[in-house]
Design a protein around this motif. Sequence first.
Motif, PDB file in Angstrom:
ATOM      1  N   VAL A  36       0.854  -1.189   0.000  1.00 61.52           N
ATOM      2  CA  VAL A  36       0.000   0.000   0.000  1.00 61.52           C
ATOM      3  C   VAL A  36       0.886   1.234   0.000  1.00 61.52           C
ATOM      4  O   VAL A  36       1.714   1.409   0.900  1.00 61.52           O
ATOM      5  N   VAL A  37       0.729   2.077  -1.012  1.00 59.63           N
ATOM      6  CA  VAL A  37       1.442   3.354  -1.064  1.00 59.63           C
ATOM      7  C   VAL A  37       0.419   4.440  -0.749  1.00 59.63           C
ATOM      8  O   VAL A  37      -0.485   4.701  -1.536  1.00 59.63           O
ATOM      9  N   VAL A  63       2.153  13.060  -6.313  1.00 62.44           N
ATOM     10  CA  VAL A  63       2.463  13.978  -7.406  1.00 62.44           C
ATOM     11  C   VAL A  63       1.425  13.827  -8.512  1.00 62.44           C
ATOM     12  O   VAL A  63       0.832  14.795  -8.984  1.00 62.44           O
ATOM     13  N   SER A  64       1.212  12.599  -8.928  1.00 60.13           N
ATOM     14  CA  SER A  64       0.193  12.275  -9.927  1.00 60.13           C
ATOM     15  C   SER A  64      -0.118  10.798  -9.793  1.00 60.13           C
ATOM     16  O   SER A  64       0.623  10.043  -9.153  1.00 60.13           O
ATOM     17  N   LYS A  69       1.635   5.310  -8.975  1.00 60.96           N
ATOM     18  CA  LYS A  69       1.506   3.912  -9.376  1.00 60.96           C
ATOM     19  C   LYS A  69       2.827   3.351  -9.911  1.00 60.96           C
ATOM     20  O   LYS A  69       3.129   2.173  -9.696  1.00 60.96           O
ATOM     21  N   SER A  70       3.596   4.176 -10.578  1.00 59.84           N
ATOM     22  CA  SER A  70       4.894   3.719 -11.063  1.00 59.84           C
ATOM     23  C   SER A  70       5.806   3.390  -9.895  1.00 59.84           C
ATOM     24  O   SER A  70       6.548   2.392  -9.922  1.00 59.84           O
ATOM     25  N   PHE A  71       5.762   4.223  -8.859  1.00 57.11           N
ATOM     26  CA  PHE A  71       6.555   3.956  -7.668  1.00 57.11           C
ATOM     27  C   PHE A  71       6.120   2.649  -7.012  1.00 57.11           C
ATOM     28  O   PHE A  71       6.961   1.818  -6.629  1.00 57.11           O
ATOM     29  N   ALA A  72       4.811   2.456  -6.881  1.00 55.91           N
ATOM     30  CA  ALA A  72       4.309   1.216  -6.283  1.00 55.91           C
ATOM     31  C   ALA A  72       4.768   0.003  -7.082  1.00 55.91           C
ATOM     32  O   ALA A  72       5.164  -1.018  -6.512  1.00 55.91           O
ATOM     33  N   PHE A  83      -3.108  -4.859  -9.664  1.00 53.89           N
ATOM     34  CA  PHE A  83      -3.202  -3.461  -9.236  1.00 53.89           C
ATOM     35  C   PHE A  83      -4.674  -3.065  -9.201  1.00 53.89           C
ATOM     36  O   PHE A  83      -5.325  -2.971 -10.241  1.00 53.89           O
ATOM     37  N   THR A  84      -5.212  -2.850  -8.012  1.00 53.50           N
ATOM     38  CA  THR A  84      -6.611  -2.461  -7.898  1.00 53.50           C
ATOM     39  C   THR A  84      -6.732  -1.116  -7.192  1.00 53.50           C
ATOM     40  O   THR A  84      -5.782  -0.621  -6.583  1.00 53.50           O
TER      41      THR A  84
END
Length: 257
Positions: A36-37, A63-64, A69-72, A83-84
Amino acid sequence: MKTEASKISALLITFNEIEHIAAVLENLSFADEIIVVDSFSTDGTAEVAAKAEGVHLIQRPFVSFTDQKSFALEQAGHPWILFTDADERIPERLKEEILTTVGEVENPASAYYFRRTFMFKEEVLRFSGWQSDKNFRLWQKEQCHFDPERIVHETLIVNGPTAVLQNKLIHYSYSSYEDYKAKMVKYGQMKAREEFARGKRFLWPARWLRPWYKFFNHYFLRLGILDGKKGIIISYLNALGVHARYKELIRLRREGD
């Protein structure tokens, strides 16, 4: 017996999702890890996630959607990504299909779309543009990444074949009028910033014509009229999101000038 190649990392980004967080974490408990991020929630979301068994919580500024999501995605430790969103649930039959896909299909696709059933509070919204809705929710980590140029309605770049799973995800997006209105306005404003950054220009009549067309499209062409009062509300709020996008584009252009 599950192999390393069939293990799943379930990913979730959150901000003030106290209404959903406990249920979605329980729903994802079949995954091999849950990450979880959280964007520093203030309603107790992070505290619930931190106490949940088998959940790795990371707090990070937002940030966006694409950036978060890219970080996660980078944190995931297993080959398959699930990814939900916090307001989505995986029914038992879809869960079984997911496990079969990652564990038994000989040559699986690089990414899989999930069709979604849109819930208007506790009722199914059957039309209003949602009847054909689908999104990537399951993919192989090494074959996919998010398009860095998109900041809202993030786009997954897939290197390889795609497919669609048969069973539907349940999407509890509409909990109240004010909540959904705020969501549509926020998405519209973020979309405007994305388009402004790309140098997009528009003719002034579009500011008024595009929202009306959005309503007409969802309510008449996409059969929102068959959803009764629910269809009117959803079609109007989707049009409001378009209006918010053009209003924000105008503000950004004036500030730029």
